[in-house]
Design a protein around this motif. Structure first.
Motif, short mmCIF file in Angstrom:
data_model
loop_
_atom_site.label_atom_id
_atom_site.label_comp_id
_atom_site.label_asym_id
_atom_site.label_seq_id
_atom_site.Cartn_x
_atom_site.Cartn_y
_atom_site.Cartn_z
N LYS A 194 -0.24 -10.99 50.87
CA LYS A 194 1.14 -10.84 50.41
C LYS A 194 1.77 -12.20 50.15
O LYS A 194 2.48 -12.40 49.15
CB LYS A 194 1.98 -10.10 51.46
CG LYS A 194 1.91 -8.62 51.36
CD LYS A 194 2.92 -8.00 52.31
CE LYS A 194 2.95 -6.49 52.14
NZ LYS A 194 3.93 -5.87 53.02
N GLU A 195 1.52 -13.15 51.04
CA GLU A 195 2.07 -14.50 50.87
C GLU A 195 1.52 -15.14 49.60
O GLU A 195 2.26 -15.77 48.84
CB GLU A 195 1.73 -15.37 52.07
CG GLU A 195 2.49 -15.01 53.33
CD GLU A 195 2.05 -15.81 54.54
OE1 GLU A 195 1.16 -16.68 54.41
OE2 GLU A 195 2.61 -15.57 55.62
N LEU A 196 0.22 -14.97 49.36
CA LEU A 196 -0.41 -15.54 48.17
C LEU A 196 0.19 -14.94 46.91
O LEU A 196 0.51 -15.66 45.97
CB LEU A 196 -1.92 -15.31 48.20
CG LEU A 196 -2.69 -15.74 46.96
CD1 LEU A 196 -2.54 -17.25 46.74
CD2 LEU A 196 -4.16 -15.37 47.07
N LYS A 197 0.37 -13.62 46.91
CA LYS A 197 0.95 -12.97 45.73
C LYS A 197 2.37 -13.45 45.48
O LYS A 197 2.76 -13.68 44.33
CB LYS A 197 0.92 -11.45 45.90
CG LYS A 197 -0.46 -10.88 45.75
CD LYS A 197 -0.49 -9.37 45.93
CE LYS A 197 -1.93 -8.88 45.84
NZ LYS A 197 -2.01 -7.44 46.01
N GLY A 198 3.14 -13.64 46.54
CA GLY A 198 4.49 -14.17 46.40
C GLY A 198 4.51 -15.58 45.83
O GLY A 198 5.31 -15.91 44.95
N GLU A 199 3.60 -16.42 46.34
CA GLU A 199 3.52 -17.79 45.86
C GLU A 199 3.08 -17.83 44.40
O GLU A 199 3.60 -18.63 43.61
CB GLU A 199 2.56 -18.59 46.73
CG GLU A 199 3.09 -18.87 48.12
CD GLU A 199 2.08 -19.57 49.01
OE1 GLU A 199 1.05 -20.06 48.50
OE2 GLU A 199 2.32 -19.64 50.23
N LEU A 200 2.13 -16.98 44.03
CA LEU A 200 1.67 -16.93 42.64
C LEU A 200 2.79 -16.44 41.72
O LEU A 200 2.94 -16.94 40.60
CB LEU A 200 0.44 -16.04 42.50
CG LEU A 200 -0.85 -16.61 43.09
CD1 LEU A 200 -1.96 -15.57 43.05
CD2 LEU A 200 -1.27 -17.87 42.37
N LYS A 201 3.57 -15.49 42.19
CA LYS A 201 4.69 -14.97 41.40
C LYS A 201 5.71 -16.08 41.16
O LYS A 201 6.21 -16.25 40.04
CB LYS A 201 5.33 -13.80 42.13
CG LYS A 201 6.39 -13.09 41.35
CD LYS A 201 6.91 -11.88 42.13
CE LYS A 201 8.00 -11.16 41.37
NZ LYS A 201 8.52 -10.02 42.12
N ASP A 202 6.02 -16.85 42.21
CA ASP A 202 6.95 -17.97 42.08
C ASP A 202 6.41 -19.04 41.13
O ASP A 202 7.15 -19.58 40.30
CB ASP A 202 7.25 -18.59 43.44
CG ASP A 202 8.04 -17.68 44.36
OD1 ASP A 202 8.65 -16.71 43.85
OD2 ASP A 202 8.03 -17.93 45.58
N LEU A 203 5.13 -19.33 41.25
CA LEU A 203 4.51 -20.31 40.38
C LEU A 203 4.55 -19.85 38.92
O LEU A 203 4.84 -20.63 38.01
CB LEU A 203 3.06 -20.57 40.81
CG LEU A 203 2.25 -21.58 40.01
CD1 LEU A 203 2.94 -22.95 40.00
CD2 LEU A 203 0.84 -21.69 40.56
N LYS A 204 4.29 -18.56 38.72
CA LYS A 204 4.34 -18.00 37.37
C LYS A 204 5.73 -18.16 36.77
O LYS A 204 5.88 -18.59 35.61
CB LYS A 204 3.94 -16.53 37.39
CG LYS A 204 3.94 -15.86 36.04
CD LYS A 204 3.51 -14.41 36.14
CE LYS A 204 3.52 -13.72 34.80
NZ LYS A 204 3.08 -12.33 34.88
N LYS A 205 6.76 -17.84 37.55
CA LYS A 205 8.14 -18.00 37.07
C LYS A 205 8.41 -19.44 36.68
O LYS A 205 9.00 -19.72 35.64
CB LYS A 205 9.13 -17.57 38.15
CG LYS A 205 9.29 -16.09 38.30
CD LYS A 205 10.34 -15.81 39.37
CE LYS A 205 10.44 -14.35 39.69
NZ LYS A 205 11.43 -14.08 40.76
N SER A 206 7.99 -20.36 37.53
CA SER A 206 8.22 -21.78 37.27
C SER A 206 7.53 -22.24 35.99
O SER A 206 8.12 -22.95 35.18
CB SER A 206 7.73 -22.63 38.44
OG SER A 206 8.45 -22.34 39.60
#
Length: 77
Positions: free
Chosen positions: A13-25
């Motif tokens: 879950k943490e990884l998916k959240g971090e990837l989502k944030d990175l994608k937005k950035s």
């Protein structure tokens, strides 16, 4: 094992959240959507493979340690 599964779920879950944030950035910085999606897919796969390799290494090392202890007992007898 239940604890391991819960930890893996939390880590995932943490990884998916971090990837989502990175994608937005990356998209906000002007990255092309198709390229960003492909790069993040590859990055996620590499992280997951690295985690799997680390787990397999730890398991193999544990087996070798236990075998080494058994051998040292045999040789000292």
């Amino acid at each position: 094992m239940l604890f391991d599964r819960a930890a893996k779920g939390k880590k995932s879950k943490e990884l998916k959240g971090e990837l989502k944030d990175l994608k937005k950035s990356l998209l906000n910085a002007g990255g092309e959507k198709a390229y960003v999606n492909e790069a993040l897919r590859d990055y996620q796969a590499a992280l997951e493979q690295g985690d799997t390799l680390r787990e397999q290494y730890e398991e193999a090392r544990s087996h070798l340690r236990s075998r080494g202890r058994r051998l040292s007992v045999c040789w000292s007898a």
